[in-house]
Design an enzyme around this catalytic site. Structure first.
Site: not given
Ligand code: SF4
Length: 314
Positions: A5, A86, A104
């Site tokens: 990520e 996020y 996203d």
């Protein structure tokens, strides 16, 4: 999951994949990464861009190594270095099965079209987040998020959505209204400002090139660099650049052409000057043989400067 990520922030899967493999092979556990020398981690990251991420990644590994556990909820994840809204939501949902709303770029596009949000980005983002929250199931949130990401990457693509094959087509408002290809709308961006600099490639008799380390804080923090002038809106003349910023007192010659590199917030145009140094010139930096350049934490813009100098036969 955490590593991928962080690497995938502002970066494509294709660019990340080889770096991810290197990191996992070299530092297979979080404790390994926490104990690694920061310069080694910077070197392994060189070329991937957005270098603030690597400092945060290293600090985050060290913070988790101290507590001994990886937090599982969004709030605690947000307190870790480099983990924003996020990323915290994605990790909480996908790695730990929590209900968390991770949006996203792919999910943003799917929801914008599914609900025919015509308001342009970025102002539409709060509404898209509210819609995503409303659509998110109570269980298997991670599966939902990954399915939406895959749908956005493979069918609901930016330019030509493949609505014919899409399982959401019967309920998709943008498809029904003939808007699929034109959403999401985007506010007009102001053009990127241009900054200019002049880089100094010093070459020793044995072919070694002079590098120095950038300050830890700021753009390209802690990475190696070909020394250059400050980057400013105005162009640099060689004489002024040499008097203000040349790293060594040598006979500098300007090469034809220039190097262009686009950062997120500005475009950098770098002229390149070259000089040949004696066997052991005194300066604050290091001399690196060309065959050892790959072992240095050299960001892409500096690799472009070297390639430019090479093209003109340093
Ligand atoms: S029907 Fe088309 S626009 Fe709607 S979600 Fe599917 S691919 Fe995207």
């Amino acid at each position: 999951m955490w590593l991928s990520e962080i690497m995938l922030q502002q970066t494509t899967v294709a660019a990340v994949e080889p770096y991810f493999r290197v990191f996992i092979a070299r530092w297979p556990t979080l404790a390994d990464l926490a104990q690694a020398d920061l310069n080694d981690v910077l070197t392994a990251w060189a070329g991937l861009g957005y270098y603030a991420r690597v400092h945060s990644l290293h600090k985050c590994a060290q913070a988790i190594a101290v507590t001994g556990t990886f937090p599982t909820d969004e709030k605690a994840l947000r307190r870790l270095p480099g983990i924003g809204a996020y990323t915290a939501a994605a990790i909480a949902a996908i790695a730990f099965g929590r209900r968390a709303v991770a949006v996203d770029g792919n999910i943003e596009r799917v929801i914008t079209r599914l609900c025919a949000v015509t308001e342009p980005l970025p102002t539409a983002r709060p509404r898209i987040h509210t819609l995503a929250d409303a659509l998110m199931p109570e269980s298997r949130c991670g599966d939902f998020i990954q399915a939406a990401m895959d749908l956005g990457a493979m069918l609901c693509t930016p330019r030509q959505p493949v609505c014919m094959l899409c399982p959401l087509q019967p309920v998709c408002a943008a498809h029904r209204q003939g808007l699929a290809g034109s959403l999401p709308a985007r506010a007009n961006k102001s053009p990127r400002p241009i900054r200019q600099g002049l880089a100094f490639v010093a070459v020793r008799k044995d072919g070694a090139i002079f590098l120095r380390r950038r300050p830890q804080k700021g753009l390209l923090g802690g990475m190696m660099e070909i020394p250059s002038t400050p980057w400013r809106p105005e162009s640099w003349m060689l004489k002024e650049a040499v008097s203000l910023a040349a790293p060594l007192s040598l006979f500098w010659q300007l090469l034809p052409g220039m190097v262009r590199h686009v950062f997120t917030h500005f475009q950098l145009d770098l002229k390149v000057a070259i000089a040949h140094a004696g066997p052991d010139p005194a300066a604050h930096g290091i001399w690196i043989a060309p065959e050892q350049m790959g072992e240095q934490a050299l960001p892409s813009v500096m690799r472009k400067v070297l390639a430019h100098a090479l093209r003109y036969g340093y």
